[in-house]
Design an enzyme around this catalytic site. Structure first.
Site, PDB file in Angstrom:
ATOM      1  N   LYS A   1      64.447 -32.142  17.111  1.00 27.55           N
ATOM      2  CA  LYS A   1      65.049 -31.395  15.999  1.00 27.55           C
ATOM      3  C   LYS A   1      64.896 -32.244  14.755  1.00 27.55           C
ATOM      4  O   LYS A   1      64.830 -33.475  14.834  1.00 27.55           O
ATOM      5  CB  LYS A   1      66.532 -31.142  16.261  1.00 27.55           C
TER       6      LYS A   1
ATOM      7  N   ASP B   1      64.693 -23.220  11.165  1.00 27.76           N
ATOM      8  CA  ASP B   1      66.108 -23.163  11.553  1.00 27.76           C
ATOM      9  C   ASP B   1      66.841 -22.760  10.277  1.00 27.76           C
ATOM     10  O   ASP B   1      66.224 -22.178   9.368  1.00 27.76           O
ATOM     11  CB  ASP B   1      66.578 -24.536  12.091  1.00 27.76           C
TER      12      ASP B   1
HETATM   13  P1  NDP Z   1      69.425 -18.626   8.408  1.00 24.85           P
HETATM   14  O1  NDP Z   1      69.344 -19.725   7.427  1.00 24.85           O
HETATM   15  O2  NDP Z   1      68.400 -17.563   8.399  1.00 24.85           O
HETATM   16  O3  NDP Z   1      70.859 -17.915   8.338  1.00 24.85           O
HETATM   17  C1  NDP Z   1      72.038 -18.621   8.525  1.00 24.85           C
HETATM   18  C2  NDP Z   1      73.204 -17.685   8.328  1.00 24.85           C
HETATM   19  O4  NDP Z   1      74.398 -18.367   8.652  1.00 24.85           O
HETATM   20  C3  NDP Z   1      73.364 -17.206   6.895  1.00 24.85           C
HETATM   21  O5  NDP Z   1      73.932 -15.923   6.896  1.00 24.85           O
HETATM   22  C4  NDP Z   1      74.313 -18.256   6.322  1.00 24.85           C
HETATM   23  O6  NDP Z   1      75.047 -17.824   5.186  1.00 24.85           O
HETATM   24  C5  NDP Z   1      75.237 -18.469   7.493  1.00 24.85           C
HETATM   25  N1  NDP Z   1      75.814 -19.817   7.432  1.00 24.85           N
HETATM   26  C6  NDP Z   1      75.157 -20.997   7.387  1.00 24.85           C
HETATM   27  N2  NDP Z   1      76.027 -22.024   7.305  1.00 24.85           N
HETATM   28  C7  NDP Z   1      77.253 -21.459   7.316  1.00 24.85           C
HETATM   29  C8  NDP Z   1      78.564 -21.969   7.255  1.00 24.85           C
HETATM   30  N3  NDP Z   1      78.776 -23.292   7.195  1.00 24.85           N
HETATM   31  N4  NDP Z   1      79.602 -21.077   7.296  1.00 24.85           N
HETATM   32  C9  NDP Z   1      79.373 -19.747   7.378  1.00 24.85           C
HETATM   33  N5  NDP Z   1      78.154 -19.203   7.423  1.00 24.85           N
HETATM   34  C10 NDP Z   1      77.119 -20.037   7.402  1.00 24.85           C
HETATM   35  O7  NDP Z   1      69.471 -19.347   9.861  1.00 24.85           O
HETATM   36  P2  NDP Z   1      69.145 -18.742  11.278  1.00 24.85           P
HETATM   37  O8  NDP Z   1      69.570 -17.329  11.351  1.00 24.85           O
HETATM   38  O9  NDP Z   1      67.745 -19.108  11.603  1.00 24.85           O
HETATM   39  O10 NDP Z   1      70.058 -19.655  12.212  1.00 24.85           O
HETATM   40  C11 NDP Z   1      71.406 -19.300  12.526  1.00 24.85           C
HETATM   41  C12 NDP Z   1      71.861 -20.076  13.748  1.00 24.85           C
HETATM   42  O11 NDP Z   1      70.982 -19.784  14.855  1.00 24.85           O
HETATM   43  C13 NDP Z   1      71.818 -21.604  13.626  1.00 24.85           C
HETATM   44  O12 NDP Z   1      72.861 -22.146  14.398  1.00 24.85           O
HETATM   45  C14 NDP Z   1      70.483 -21.977  14.251  1.00 24.85           C
HETATM   46  O13 NDP Z   1      70.460 -23.306  14.717  1.00 24.85           O
HETATM   47  C15 NDP Z   1      70.447 -20.985  15.393  1.00 24.85           C
HETATM   48  N6  NDP Z   1      69.123 -20.723  15.926  1.00 24.85           N
HETATM   49  C16 NDP Z   1      68.115 -20.224  15.151  1.00 24.85           C
HETATM   50  C17 NDP Z   1      66.892 -19.940  15.698  1.00 24.85           C
HETATM   51  C18 NDP Z   1      65.806 -19.285  14.916  1.00 24.85           C
HETATM   52  O14 NDP Z   1      64.802 -18.875  15.524  1.00 24.85           O
HETATM   53  N7  NDP Z   1      65.932 -19.112  13.604  1.00 24.85           N
HETATM   54  C19 NDP Z   1      66.587 -20.274  17.096  1.00 24.85           C
HETATM   55  C20 NDP Z   1      67.737 -20.706  17.868  1.00 24.85           C
HETATM   56  C21 NDP Z   1      68.937 -20.940  17.266  1.00 24.85           C
HETATM   57  P3  NDP Z   1      74.623 -18.363   3.717  1.00 24.85           P
HETATM   58  O15 NDP Z   1      73.414 -17.572   3.361  1.00 24.85           O
HETATM   59  O16 NDP Z   1      75.799 -18.085   2.868  1.00 24.85           O
HETATM   60  O17 NDP Z   1      74.344 -19.840   3.874  1.00 24.85           O
END
Ligand code: NDP
Length: 453
Positions: free
Chosen positions: A134, A174
């Site tokens: 990571k 991510d």
């Molecule tokens: P994105 O950056 O596309 O989206 C993240 C989302 O989570 C946004 O809506 C963001 O809101 C919100 N968010 C982030 N930080 C916070 C916080 N501290 N409090 C509240 N909301 C928050 O990321 P992903 O969708 O790719 O990833 C989301 C999760 O899934 C993570 O945990 C990641 O590790 C996991 N994941 C992702 C994969 C992938 O293929 N993308 C694969 C496996 C796991 P805002 O826009 O306001 O920041």
């Protein structure tokens, strides 16, 4: 199990965690992730002493290598800016290191070690030959221009390129790293390496990306829920679902749930959540995708556009539902939230995000014996399709959407079956135990075979 046996197991876990905390002071997220896994793995090792020898778990919780470097870039006003970046190469026992890059101000070494450790077990579960790693930076892409993001990504790759490669370490996206950032990083990597290889995944379709990679984590999470529900003769159709987040994972979770006949009533971002009792149907979802991925706007705009409620700085877990999909970030679902969900009769929870449920919340779900799909199983669809992207790149072919989706459905079913195999307890399936043990066994087998390396 007798009281004495459980006291001995707890003493082993405490002893192991004491050593881990001493060696990694202050790394709270890393401690939390390891403890959650150790609670399944240590009892398994006691029952299967061949896995308890050779310090396997101690070695598995020590990254192979960590690279830390400065990233200097120029902002739009001509000022020099400096961020810190990391790549944690955790374990390559069963394949090249593989795992995303996260760009967010909250990124620390502890967060990346927790994610890297989870990734090792998750990648093992996918059935594909991938080690775990990571990386990321405390760079905040929010509010930056495209050119600023480009300069940052290019500068980061100047250093990172020395440490990665298609058979060494294959980064992906991510939080904060989507197709735009991968494209900038891949463009610079290709130039520096003077080779066109599958060294990053999540690439654009025009230059080696795989169909369904963008959708894979969210779709996979719903497929995993479908498998869990099937063990109780139930299905997705007609269910009401609560989803957190509005990023890559959340948007495609909403999409697949809706396609399979569920009604999704919430979405969120770090500013709060929206509650749409009529459901976020296909047209609203298209609008939301445009808002979040093109205009990079805020979730409150959804409430303004469609006339529903917006709850500032709140999380959606008090909204009554059958299914819950925490899909935003770590520790976003705590004990009180679990209590509210259980009180409202939730039957299944699938972790789309990594470690979104804290220890207390998870314990409540396990005690209630609901269907609880832990992240390393439920969200493994993303990295699985990244693995398929690597295969397509190596073969220099592209599979159709249907082919990739079929592979994804098959992989999610295999992951589910592996969890069932190792997670059977009296009268129910403990998916947390199943995922931890199934992921652990394959890596442990390889490490035992290699000897002291
Ligand atoms: P994105 O950056 O596309 O989206 C993240 C989302 O989570 C946004 O809506 C963001 O809101 C919100 N968010 C982030 N930080 C916070 C916080 N501290 N409090 C509240 N909301 C928050 O990321 P992903 O969708 O790719 O990833 C989301 C999760 O899934 C993570 O945990 C990641 O590790 C996991 N994941 C992702 C994969 C992938 O293929 N993308 C694969 C496996 C796991 P805002 O826009 O306001 O920041």
């Amino acid at each position: 199990m007798t009281n004495q046996a459980s006291a001995e197991i707890q003493a082993d876990i405490d002893h192991f965690m004491h050593g881990l905390r001493r060696r990694n002071p202050g790394e709270r997220e890393f401690h939390q992730a390891v403890e959650e896994s150790a609670q399944s793995i240590i009892p398994f090792c006691r029952e299967n002493p061949e896995y308890g020898k050779d310090q396997i778990l101690e070695r598995m919780t020590e990254p192979d290598r960590i690279v830390i470097f400065r990233v200097t870039w120029e902002d739009r006003h001509g000022n020099f800016r400096a961020n810190r970046a990391w790549r944690v190469q955790f374990n390559n026992s069963i394949g090249p290191y593989k795992g995303g890059m996260r760009f967010h101000p909250s990124v620390t070494l502890s967060v990346l070690k927790f994610l890297g450790f989870e990734q090792v077990l998750k990648n093992s579960l996918t059935t594909l030959p991938m080690g775990g790693g990571k990386g990321g930076s405390n760079f905040n892409p929010k509010g930056k221009t495209d050119r600023e993001v480009m300069r940052f990504c290019h500068s980061l790759m100047v250093e990172l390129s020395r440490h990665i490669g298609e058979d060494t370490d294959v980064p992906a996206g991510d939080i904060g790293v989507g197709e735009r950032e991968i494209s900038y990083m891949f463009g610079m990597y290709k130039r520096l390496a003077n080779r066109f290889t599958g060294t990053l995944t999540g690439k654009g379709l025009a230059f080696g990306g795989s169909l369904v990679r963008t959708e894979a984590t969210g779709y996979g999470s719903v497929y995993f829920m479908r498998e869990m529900l099937a063990t109780r003769g139930d299905g997705i159709k007609g269910k009401t679902a609560v989803v957190s987040g509005s990023g890559n994972v959340a948007l495609h979770t909403i999409e697949k749930l809706t396609q399979l006949g569920a009604k999704v009533v919430t979405a969120s971002d770090s500013g709060g959540f929206v509650h749409d009792p009529d459901g976020i149907g296909p047209e609203k979802l298209e609008w939301l995708k445009e808002l979040k991925t093109v205009r990079r706007g805020r979730i409150r705009e959804y409430a303004e556009k469609f006339g529903c409620d917006f709850y500032e700085r709140e999380r959606p877990w008090n909204v009554p539902c059958d299914l819950a999909f925490p899909s935003a970030t770590q520790n976003e679902l705590r004990g009180t939230d679990a209590k509210a969900l259980l009180g409202n009769g939730v039957v299944g929870v699938c972790e789309g995000a990594n470690m979104p449920t804290d220890h207390d919340g998870m314990q409540q779900f396990l005690d209630a014996r609901i269907l609880f799909g832990p992240a390393k199983a439920a969200n493994a669809g993303g990295v699985a399709v990244s693995g398929l992207e690597q295969s397509q790149n190596a073969l220099r072919i592209s599979w159709s959407r249907e082919q990739v989706n079929q592979h994804l459905e098959h992989i999610m079913k295999s992951i589910h079956d592996n969890c069932v195999q190792h997670g059977q307890e009296e009268g129910w399936i403990n998916y947390v135990r199943g995922a931890n043990v199934a992921g652990f066994v394959k890596i442990a087998d390889a490490m035992l075979a290699y000897g002291a390396v």
